[in-house]
Motif scaffolding. Structure first.
Motif, PDB file in Angstrom:
ATOM      1  N   SER A 197       0.845  -1.199   0.000  1.00 54.65           N
ATOM      2  CA  SER A 197       0.000   0.000   0.000  1.00 54.65           C
ATOM      3  C   SER A 197       0.879   1.247   0.000  1.00 54.65           C
ATOM      4  O   SER A 197       1.389   1.668   1.048  1.00 54.65           O
ATOM      5  CB  SER A 197      -0.935   0.001   1.213  1.00 54.65           C
ATOM      6  OG  SER A 197      -1.801   1.124   1.179  1.00 54.65           O
ATOM      7  N   TYR A 198       1.078   1.830  -1.198  1.00 56.94           N
ATOM      8  CA  TYR A 198       1.803   3.089  -1.329  1.00 56.94           C
ATOM      9  C   TYR A 198       0.792   4.207  -1.080  1.00 56.94           C
ATOM     10  O   TYR A 198      -0.233   4.288  -1.759  1.00 56.94           O
ATOM     11  CB  TYR A 198       2.411   3.216  -2.720  1.00 56.94           C
ATOM     12  CG  TYR A 198       3.560   2.270  -2.955  1.00 56.94           C
ATOM     13  CD1 TYR A 198       4.874   2.690  -2.734  1.00 56.94           C
ATOM     14  CD2 TYR A 198       3.346   0.961  -3.367  1.00 56.94           C
ATOM     15  CE1 TYR A 198       5.939   1.820  -2.937  1.00 56.94           C
ATOM     16  CE2 TYR A 198       4.400   0.083  -3.570  1.00 56.94           C
ATOM     17  CZ  TYR A 198       5.699   0.525  -3.349  1.00 56.94           C
ATOM     18  OH  TYR A 198       6.748  -0.342  -3.543  1.00 56.94           O
ATOM     19  N   ASP A 234      -8.116   2.402  -7.238  1.00 61.16           N
ATOM     20  CA  ASP A 234      -8.329   3.330  -8.352  1.00 61.16           C
ATOM     21  C   ASP A 234      -7.063   4.120  -8.674  1.00 61.16           C
ATOM     22  O   ASP A 234      -6.728   4.342  -9.848  1.00 61.16           O
ATOM     23  CB  ASP A 234      -9.480   4.285  -8.031  1.00 61.16           C
ATOM     24  CG  ASP A 234     -10.831   3.586  -8.031  1.00 61.16           C
ATOM     25  OD1 ASP A 234     -10.929   2.486  -8.619  1.00 61.16           O
ATOM     26  OD2 ASP A 234     -11.783   4.131  -7.443  1.00 61.16           O
ATOM     27  N   PHE A 235      -6.344   4.551  -7.627  1.00 64.11           N
ATOM     28  CA  PHE A 235      -5.146   5.359  -7.848  1.00 64.11           C
ATOM     29  C   PHE A 235      -4.042   4.540  -8.510  1.00 64.11           C
ATOM     30  O   PHE A 235      -3.370   5.019  -9.435  1.00 64.11           O
ATOM     31  CB  PHE A 235      -4.658   5.953  -6.527  1.00 64.11           C
ATOM     32  CG  PHE A 235      -5.484   7.102  -6.030  1.00 64.11           C
ATOM     33  CD1 PHE A 235      -5.424   8.340  -6.650  1.00 64.11           C
ATOM     34  CD2 PHE A 235      -6.343   6.950  -4.943  1.00 64.11           C
ATOM     35  CE1 PHE A 235      -6.186   9.414  -6.204  1.00 64.11           C
ATOM     36  CE2 PHE A 235      -7.107   8.008  -4.493  1.00 64.11           C
ATOM     37  CZ  PHE A 235      -7.033   9.242  -5.115  1.00 64.11           C
ATOM     38  N   SER A 236      -3.829   3.326  -8.048  1.00 63.73           N
ATOM     39  CA  SER A 236      -2.765   2.511  -8.644  1.00 63.73           C
ATOM     40  C   SER A 236      -3.120   2.083 -10.063  1.00 63.73           C
ATOM     41  O   SER A 236      -2.253   2.013 -10.932  1.00 63.73           O
ATOM     42  CB  SER A 236      -2.475   1.283  -7.776  1.00 63.73           C
ATOM     43  OG  SER A 236      -3.599   0.441  -7.678  1.00 63.73           O
ATOM     44  N   LYS A 237      -4.399   1.827 -10.307  1.00 59.96           N
ATOM     45  CA  LYS A 237      -4.816   1.460 -11.672  1.00 59.96           C
ATOM     46  C   LYS A 237      -4.555   2.612 -12.636  1.00 59.96           C
ATOM     47  O   LYS A 237      -4.069   2.411 -13.756  1.00 59.96           O
ATOM     48  CB  LYS A 237      -6.285   1.072 -11.690  1.00 59.96           C
ATOM     49  CG  LYS A 237      -6.586  -0.254 -11.009  1.00 59.96           C
ATOM     50  CD  LYS A 237      -8.085  -0.540 -11.001  1.00 59.96           C
ATOM     51  CE  LYS A 237      -8.397  -1.848 -10.294  1.00 59.96           C
ATOM     52  NZ  LYS A 237      -9.852  -2.122 -10.227  1.00 59.96           N
ATOM     53  N   TYR A 259      -2.367   3.796  -3.295  1.00 64.98           N
ATOM     54  CA  TYR A 259      -1.948   3.169  -4.539  1.00 64.98           C
ATOM     55  C   TYR A 259      -1.600   1.715  -4.203  1.00 64.98           C
ATOM     56  O   TYR A 259      -0.438   1.370  -3.990  1.00 64.98           O
ATOM     57  CB  TYR A 259      -0.740   3.895  -5.126  1.00 64.98           C
ATOM     58  CG  TYR A 259      -1.007   5.323  -5.538  1.00 64.98           C
ATOM     59  CD1 TYR A 259      -1.009   5.692  -6.881  1.00 64.98           C
ATOM     60  CD2 TYR A 259      -1.235   6.321  -4.593  1.00 64.98           C
ATOM     61  CE1 TYR A 259      -1.228   7.005  -7.274  1.00 64.98           C
ATOM     62  CE2 TYR A 259      -1.461   7.643  -4.970  1.00 64.98           C
ATOM     63  CZ  TYR A 259      -1.463   7.971  -6.314  1.00 64.98           C
ATOM     64  OH  TYR A 259      -1.688   9.279  -6.693  1.00 64.98           O
ATOM     65  N   ASP A 260      -2.606   0.867  -4.124  1.00 66.13           N
ATOM     66  CA  ASP A 260      -2.433  -0.491  -3.622  1.00 66.13           C
ATOM     67  C   ASP A 260      -2.065  -1.470  -4.732  1.00 66.13           C
ATOM     68  O   ASP A 260      -2.667  -1.467  -5.823  1.00 66.13           O
ATOM     69  CB  ASP A 260      -3.705  -0.984  -2.924  1.00 66.13           C
ATOM     70  CG  ASP A 260      -3.936  -0.276  -1.595  1.00 66.13           C
ATOM     71  OD1 ASP A 260      -3.040   0.459  -1.155  1.00 66.13           O
ATOM     72  OD2 ASP A 260      -5.016  -0.470  -1.008  1.00 66.13           O
ATOM     73  N   LEU A 261      -1.077  -2.306  -4.440  1.00 64.66           N
ATOM     74  CA  LEU A 261      -0.618  -3.328  -5.370  1.00 64.66           C
ATOM     75  C   LEU A 261      -0.656  -4.681  -4.663  1.00 64.66           C
ATOM     76  O   LEU A 261       0.005  -4.865  -3.641  1.00 64.66           O
ATOM     77  CB  LEU A 261       0.809  -3.036  -5.834  1.00 64.66           C
ATOM     78  CG  LEU A 261       1.069  -1.674  -6.486  1.00 64.66           C
ATOM     79  CD1 LEU A 261       2.562  -1.465  -6.679  1.00 64.66           C
ATOM     80  CD2 LEU A 261       0.341  -1.570  -7.821  1.00 64.66           C
ATOM     81  N   LYS A 262      -1.425  -5.606  -5.211  1.00 64.95           N
ATOM     82  CA  LYS A 262      -1.491  -6.952  -4.639  1.00 64.95           C
ATOM     83  C   LYS A 262      -0.368  -7.798  -5.202  1.00 64.95           C
ATOM     84  O   LYS A 262      -0.147  -7.841  -6.416  1.00 64.95           O
ATOM     85  CB  LYS A 262      -2.838  -7.605  -4.954  1.00 64.95           C
ATOM     86  CG  LYS A 262      -2.993  -8.997  -4.358  1.00 64.95           C
ATOM     87  CD  LYS A 262      -4.352  -9.590  -4.682  1.00 64.95           C
ATOM     88  CE  LYS A 262      -4.490 -10.979  -4.083  1.00 64.95           C
ATOM     89  NZ  LYS A 262      -5.818 -11.579  -4.389  1.00 64.95           N
ATOM     90  N   ILE A 263       0.362  -8.466  -4.315  1.00 67.47           N
ATOM     91  CA  ILE A 263       1.457  -9.324  -4.752  1.00 67.47           C
ATOM     92  C   ILE A 263       0.901 -10.648  -5.256  1.00 67.47           C
ATOM     93  O   ILE A 263       0.242 -11.386  -4.533  1.00 67.47           O
ATOM     94  CB  ILE A 263       2.452  -9.566  -3.610  1.00 67.47           C
ATOM     95  CG1 ILE A 263       3.061  -8.245  -3.150  1.00 67.47           C
ATOM     96  CG2 ILE A 263       3.552 -10.535  -4.048  1.00 67.47           C
ATOM     97  CD1 ILE A 263       3.921  -8.353  -1.920  1.00 67.47           C
ATOM     98  N   ILE A 264       1.157 -10.934  -6.520  1.00 67.32           N
ATOM     99  CA  ILE A 264       0.709 -12.187  -7.128  1.00 67.32           C
ATOM    100  C   ILE A 264       1.791 -13.259  -6.993  1.00 67.32           C
ATOM    101  O   ILE A 264       1.517 -14.400  -6.629  1.00 67.32           O
ATOM    102  CB  ILE A 264       0.364 -11.983  -8.615  1.00 67.32           C
ATOM    103  CG1 ILE A 264      -0.641 -10.826  -8.783  1.00 67.32           C
ATOM    104  CG2 ILE A 264      -0.175 -13.267  -9.223  1.00 67.32           C
ATOM    105  CD1 ILE A 264      -1.934 -11.011  -8.030  1.00 67.32           C
ATOM    106  N   THR A 265       3.031 -12.875  -7.297  1.00 66.86           N
ATOM    107  CA  THR A 265       4.169 -13.792  -7.212  1.00 66.86           C
ATOM    108  C   THR A 265       5.390 -13.011  -6.757  1.00 66.86           C
ATOM    109  O   THR A 265       5.578 -11.857  -7.148  1.00 66.86           O
ATOM    110  CB  THR A 265       4.469 -14.426  -8.593  1.00 66.86           C
ATOM    111  OG1 THR A 265       3.332 -15.154  -9.038  1.00 66.86           O
ATOM    112  CG2 THR A 265       5.668 -15.371  -8.509  1.00 66.86           C
TER     113      THR A 265
END
Length: 268
Positions: A70-71, A109-112, A90-96
């Motif tokens: 979560s930036y 919405d912000f990260s997208k 600016y949330d980024l979910k870790i996939i790998t």
């Protein structure tokens, strides 16, 4: 069946716990389009940068919630007398994730918007991006504040010859002036080659940003029979280590000696 379900759940939880440890993810991660995320520190006092494919960079506080980076941009407004803190996430979910690869999914919405609605971003850790196929020939560097006269200009070639010109128009006694030359020692030259090979040189580009009274950096690199020309008032952080090395280790090389053999260095 129940035992397998419990085991699978425990594995998932363990993975999420591992992801939540910033030390496992700490570093600079770069995509093939020069998108970048930093994972250096966490918390409200942390400063971490993100860069989009258009080389737009912003700094954020970073928090890690389970499998989510979560930036956060935190600010106040005069409309609320600066008493209310607003947070843009600016949330980024870790996939790998592993030692060298990180795949994230923008989920807020912000990260997208920041990453142009990409469904996922594949990044590699900077340390694993060394391009050993780079064959260095020559480098020319200029840094100046306005006008056309550089503050520092230098050239270094594959024969390890270094030439530096310092402009000191105000006669500041704490700063060098004039022209100097040297032959780089093995250690410094090898460090230069490492920085060039680790700077994403083939894909590297500088953003065309405008601004007044800002230092302009020009970098011209000849390698593998090609010429790379870069110029900007705001070079991307991806090039920070290379430019810092040029500015500190080359322009500040202790073996520099005054020379009367002045040269006209390539100027874009």
């Amino acid at each position: 069946m129940v035992a397998r379900l419990i085991a699978a759940t425990l594995i998932l939880l363990c993975n999420r716990i591992t992801l939540a440890q910033p030390e496992k993810l700490k570093g600079i991660w770069i995509s093939s389009q020069l998108e970048m995320i930093e994972i250096l520190h966490t918390g409200k006092d942390s400063v971490n940068y993100m860069c989009s494919r258009e080389l737009k960079e912003n700094f954020f506080n970073l928090f890690i919630y389970g499998d989510t980076l979560s930036y956060q941009s935190r600010y106040t407004a005069s409309s609320t007398n600066n008493q209310v803190e607003y947070v843009d996430r600016y949330d980024l979910k870790i996939i790998t994730s592993n030692d060298s690869i990180l795949i994230v999914e923008p989920i807020s919405d912000f990260s997208k918007a920041f990453f142009w609605d990409k469904p996922s971003i594949t990044l590699r850790k900077k340390e694993y991006l060394t391009d050993r196929t780079i064959s260095f020939e020559k480098l020319v560097y200029h840094s100046f504040f306005g006008g056309s006269a550089p503050h520092v200009s230098l050239q270094v070639d594959s024969a390890r010859n270094l030439y530096v010109h310092f402009r000191n128009e105000y006669g500041d006694k704490t700063m060098r002036a004039g022209t100097y030359s040297a032959v780089l020692d093995d250690d410094t030259y090898n460090k230069l080659i490492y920085q060039l090979r680790n700077a994403q040189l083939r894909a590297l580009r500088f953003g065309d940003f405008k601004g007044a009274d800002s230092a302009i950096t020009t970098l011209i690199v000849y390698f593998n029979g090609k010429r790379k020309h870069l110029k900007s008032i705001a070079p991307p952080r991806i090039a920070r280590d290379l430019l810092s090395f040029i500015d500190r280790q080359l322009a500040g090389y202790p073996g520099l000696k005054p020379t009367s053999n002045t040269r006209e260095l390539e100027w874009p």
